[in-house]
Write a protein that holds these residues in place. Sequence first.
Motif, short mmCIF file in Angstrom:
data_model
loop_
_atom_site.label_atom_id
_atom_site.label_comp_id
_atom_site.label_asym_id
_atom_site.label_seq_id
_atom_site.Cartn_x
_atom_site.Cartn_y
_atom_site.Cartn_z
N ALA A 104 -5.52 12.73 2.50
CA ALA A 104 -4.66 11.83 1.75
C ALA A 104 -5.49 10.72 1.13
O ALA A 104 -6.69 10.57 1.45
N LEU A 105 -4.86 9.94 0.26
CA LEU A 105 -5.53 8.82 -0.41
C LEU A 105 -4.63 7.59 -0.31
O LEU A 105 -3.43 7.68 -0.56
N ALA A 106 -5.21 6.47 0.07
CA ALA A 106 -4.46 5.22 0.18
C ALA A 106 -4.93 4.24 -0.89
O ALA A 106 -6.13 4.06 -1.09
N HIS A 107 -3.97 3.63 -1.55
CA HIS A 107 -4.28 2.65 -2.60
C HIS A 107 -3.01 1.82 -2.81
O HIS A 107 -2.02 1.99 -2.09
N ASP A 108 -3.02 0.93 -3.80
CA ASP A 108 -1.82 0.18 -4.13
C ASP A 108 -0.69 1.17 -4.41
O ASP A 108 -0.88 2.18 -5.11
N ASN A 109 0.50 0.89 -3.88
CA ASN A 109 1.59 1.86 -4.03
C ASN A 109 1.95 2.09 -5.49
O ASN A 109 2.33 3.20 -5.88
N LEU A 110 1.81 1.08 -6.33
CA LEU A 110 2.14 1.26 -7.74
C LEU A 110 1.20 2.24 -8.41
O LEU A 110 1.60 3.03 -9.27
N LEU A 111 -0.06 2.22 -8.01
CA LEU A 111 -1.04 3.14 -8.59
C LEU A 111 -0.78 4.57 -8.14
O LEU A 111 -0.77 5.50 -8.96
N VAL A 112 -0.58 4.79 -6.83
CA VAL A 112 -0.39 6.16 -6.35
C VAL A 112 0.93 6.76 -6.83
O VAL A 112 1.02 7.97 -7.07
N LEU A 113 1.95 5.92 -6.99
CA LEU A 113 3.21 6.41 -7.53
C LEU A 113 3.03 6.88 -8.98
O LEU A 113 3.57 7.92 -9.38
N LEU A 127 0.83 -1.20 0.00
CA LEU A 127 0.00 0.00 0.00
C LEU A 127 0.87 1.25 0.00
O LEU A 127 2.01 1.24 0.47
N GLY A 128 0.31 2.33 -0.52
CA GLY A 128 0.98 3.62 -0.50
C GLY A 128 -0.02 4.70 -0.17
O GLY A 128 -1.23 4.52 -0.33
N VAL A 129 0.47 5.84 0.32
CA VAL A 129 -0.39 6.97 0.68
C VAL A 129 0.10 8.21 -0.04
O VAL A 129 1.27 8.62 0.12
N VAL A 130 -0.77 8.83 -0.83
CA VAL A 130 -0.43 10.03 -1.57
C VAL A 130 -1.17 11.22 -0.95
O VAL A 130 -2.32 11.09 -0.53
N SER A 131 -0.51 12.36 -0.91
CA SER A 131 -1.08 13.55 -0.29
C SER A 131 -0.51 14.80 -0.97
O SER A 131 0.48 14.72 -1.70
N PRO A 132 -1.10 15.98 -0.73
CA PRO A 132 -0.58 17.22 -1.33
C PRO A 132 0.82 17.52 -0.83
O PRO A 132 1.15 17.27 0.33
N LYS A 133 1.66 18.08 -1.70
CA LYS A 133 3.04 18.38 -1.32
C LYS A 133 3.12 19.38 -0.17
O LYS A 133 4.06 19.36 0.61
N GLY A 134 2.13 20.25 -0.09
CA GLY A 134 2.14 21.24 0.97
C GLY A 134 1.81 20.68 2.34
O GLY A 134 2.11 21.30 3.37
N GLN A 135 1.16 19.50 2.37
CA GLN A 135 0.79 18.86 3.63
C GLN A 135 1.02 17.35 3.50
O GLN A 135 0.10 16.56 3.54
N PHE A 189 -9.69 9.94 -6.64
CA PHE A 189 -8.64 10.92 -6.93
C PHE A 189 -9.22 12.33 -7.09
O PHE A 189 -8.58 13.32 -6.70
N ASP A 190 -10.43 12.43 -7.63
CA ASP A 190 -11.08 13.74 -7.71
C ASP A 190 -11.35 14.29 -6.30
O ASP A 190 -11.24 15.49 -6.05
#
Length: 285
Positions: free
Chosen positions: A202-211, A140-148, A192-193
Motif C-alpha cells: 500500500a501507499l500512504a500520503h495525504d488523503n486528497l492526493l491518494v483519492l 492521511l489516506g492509504v491506497v492499495s490494490p482492489k484485490g488486496q 506511485f510507480d
Amino acid sequence: MTSLSFKNLKYLFAASLIGISLSACDKNNQHPTEQDQQVSSIEQIKKNGVVRIGVFSDKPPFGYLDEQGKNQGFDVEIAKHVAKDLLGDENKVEFVLTEAANRVEYLKANKVDIIFANFTVTPERQEVVDFASPYLKVALGVVSPKGQVITDIAQLKDKTLLVNKGTTADAFFSKQHPEIKLQKYEQNTETFDALRDGRGVALAHDNLLVLAWAKENPNYTVGITSLGQQDLIAPAVKKGNQELLDWLNQDLEKLAKEGVIHQAYEKTLKPVYGDAIAAQDLIIE
C-alpha cells in the motif's frame, strides 16, 4: 482545470530532472545572489522584480506541470494572486520546483522566498520555518490494490508501506507504527510507480492526493480515507522573516475575503473530488 493524467507524470518528472524550473515572468529567470546571505525581505523581492515561490511539479491537483510544461494546481493559483498583490503582476513569479524533503532546505538556503507546496504544519517544522495562515485541511489516506485492499493499519504489520521521504505520512508511521516497514522515495512519481510494481502492499500520503490518484487508477482504492489527526496546510517563509510573514498573513486574509481561495477550489479541486469532499470540509476561508 487543465486536464492531467497521472500517466503523464513520468514524463513531467523527467523534465524537471534536467533542470527545467519554470518562471512565469520570462525565459531568463533571475537568481539573486545577494539574497543567499540574508533573509529575504519585501524590499529585496521588489528590487529583484520577481518573487520565488516553491511549488510541486508532480502532485496534482495541488502543484504539477501540465502537458505544455506550465505550472498548474490549487497552490499555484493562490501563489499567482500573492505575486500580483506583492509586485502588481501575477507573471512576476518564478516557480521553483521542489520536493517534499527539500522544502525546509530551500527556505533555509534562500532558494525561494515562499513555499506553496502542500506544506503540512507540524511542531517540528514550526521550529525551522515560519508558517503563515493555513488555507487547507487534510488527513492521511492509504491506497492499495482492489484485490488486496488495506482497510486497517493492523494489516500493514511486517509489510512494506510506500511513503514519500519528509512527508507527514513518513513522520506518522515512523513514530507511531515502527512495526510497519517503510520504503521511502523522493518523488511522488517514484512512489506511485513502486505501488504499481508491487514493491509495497500500500501507499500512504495525504488523503486528497491518494483519492485523486485512485480516481484515475481504477484498479486501486483508498481503503483508509482518514488517518491520524486532521492537519493544516499553509505557506511558509524562512524562519525569522517576520516582515514577509506579516505581509503574507494579511494578503491571505484579503484573498479569502475576496473569494480567491474558493475560486481556486472550484477551478482545481472540485473537478477532481466532486461531491466526495465538501468545500467547507476542505478549504479554510
